[in-house]
Design a protein around this motif. Sequence first.
Motif, PDB file in Angstrom:
ATOM      1  N   UNK A  18       0.855  -1.067   0.112  1.00  0.00           N
ATOM      2  CA  UNK A  18      -0.171  -0.011  -0.091  1.00  0.00           C
ATOM      3  C   UNK A  18       0.795   1.334  -0.062  1.00  0.00           C
ATOM      4  N   UNK A  19       1.929   1.458   0.741  1.00  0.00           N
ATOM      5  CA  UNK A  19       2.747   2.480   0.904  1.00  0.00           C
ATOM      6  C   UNK A  19       3.612   2.684  -0.549  1.00  0.00           C
ATOM      7  N   UNK A  20       3.992   1.566  -0.829  1.00  0.00           N
ATOM      8  CA  UNK A  20       4.690   1.552  -2.309  1.00  0.00           C
ATOM      9  C   UNK A  20       4.052   2.417  -3.220  1.00  0.00           C
ATOM     10  N   UNK A  21       2.397   1.594  -3.356  1.00  0.00           N
ATOM     11  CA  UNK A  21       1.699   2.301  -4.508  1.00  0.00           C
ATOM     12  C   UNK A  21       1.441   3.774  -4.052  1.00  0.00           C
ATOM     13  N   UNK A  22       1.618   4.242  -2.984  1.00  0.00           N
ATOM     14  CA  UNK A  22       1.229   5.784  -2.823  1.00  0.00           C
ATOM     15  C   UNK A  22       2.548   6.474  -3.145  1.00  0.00           C
ATOM     16  N   UNK A  23       3.549   6.112  -2.610  1.00  0.00           N
ATOM     17  CA  UNK A  23       4.922   6.713  -2.871  1.00  0.00           C
ATOM     18  C   UNK A  23       5.359   6.884  -4.374  1.00  0.00           C
ATOM     19  N   UNK A  24       5.342   5.524  -5.143  1.00  0.00           N
ATOM     20  CA  UNK A  24       5.957   5.534  -6.442  1.00  0.00           C
ATOM     21  C   UNK A  24       4.958   5.470  -7.335  1.00  0.00           C
ATOM     22  N   UNK A  25       3.548   5.412  -7.295  1.00  0.00           N
ATOM     23  CA  UNK A  25       2.724   5.671  -8.448  1.00  0.00           C
ATOM     24  C   UNK A  25       2.207   7.065  -8.397  1.00  0.00           C
TER      25      UNK A  25
END
Length: 480
Positions: A473-480
């Motif tokens: 969830x955090x990766x999608x928020x930060x990277x996308x």
Amino acid sequence: MATVAEQWVLVEMVQALYEAPAYHLILEGILILWIIRLLFSKTYKLQERSDLTLKEKEELIEEWQPEPLVPPVSKDHPALNYNIVSGPPSHNIVVNGKECINFASFNFLGLLDNPRLKAAALASLKKYGVGTCGPRGFYGTFDVHLDLEDRLAKFMKTEEAIIYSYGFATIASAIPAYSKRGDIVFVDKAACFAIQKGLQASRSDIKLFNHNDMDDLERLLKEQEIEDQKQNPDLNKNPRKARVTRRFIIVEGLYMNTGTVCPLPELVKLKYKYKARIFLEESLSFGVLGEHGRGVTEHFGINIDDIDLISANMENSLASIGGFCCGRSFVIDHQRLSGQGYCFSASLPPLLAAAAIEALNIMEENPGIFAVLKEKCKRIHKALQGIPGLKVVGESISPALHLQLEETTGCRERDVKLLQEIVTQCMDRGIALTQARYLEKEEKYLPPPSIRVVVTVEQTEEDLEKAASTISEVAQTVLL
């Protein structure tokens, strides 16, 4: 008679002068003139002295700026901004006042806060005191040190073991104890920093092969064999009279920087084919791989006598401090005379040696713990697959995995900041992670930036699922 003889010699010299070729006379004349010039000329010209006024001196002093003692470092550098831990970094960890599930500490077997280890350490503390205040050769050898070395040797099924008081110094001291100037060392490009420092101290000739690439290693070994034959014509005729170049192969059992296992069976074959010695660094694989946690040799079913030296720290699975080497007695005894970290550092505090012995007891009493850890490693490895923008680096049986960016931004600093933002947001949600840190200017081959995910036996299925979903969830928020 003397006067007549002198006149006769003079006449001969004049006659020889007339008979000599013209070029010969010209050359001698030039040489005589050059000698006379050298005798009467000054070797250097005195420069005119120009005295500076007091004002000019003060201006020059004021303008001069010394070189900085250290390079400038940004105040927001991660090394200058600590995460403060309160309490033991066991299953749950309090970081900066926030309670999180610990996916950052190398407490693979969950022994760090074990009551039995603490009781053993406390009993040792009351008996021996806090430290030793002396190296092993100067009243720093306690009976508990000898007990630990004996237990480690028996556990690893080797003739002898030696312990160091600092994990990093173990392999960094062991390598230069054996490999010297003129020796050849073949080492994996992904080798950890402690190995690199040991190689630097040895001043041996280093040949790097591609990570876990046995074809590349054999190519280098063949080239060295051909080079040895050229320099030693007697090598094939009479090997006993030929000068032998010692060859060492240094690898990690489970690589810290990649989470991959070394291909030990192939390495052993190359060892015997090209007459090399194998040094195996098992800090990450000791207490993890193998049915009884003996490391990569047990994992592959390799005879431990095929390995010349095994090194590991006691700071991961044993939840203590320091490190050890084990092997044949004559190999280990040499370190007691030449291992710098052993000879010149204060010996391991007895309370930590006692804790390590108790950790070995628990490992021997509960061999099923290694299968539990292996299963959890596979579970988190599978759960972390397919996270948008991140890729998993490391094998499914490794308890330390790396999450790297699928596509770099083209700037290492920006990559580090993106990953750090993921770590920070995960911590806010109760998952403690860390970035892998390196001395960037000193690493021979600097690994890409990554988030390190550490698995322990204490983590439950719910913990593993929560960590994977939170990171996603955090990766999608930060990277996308």
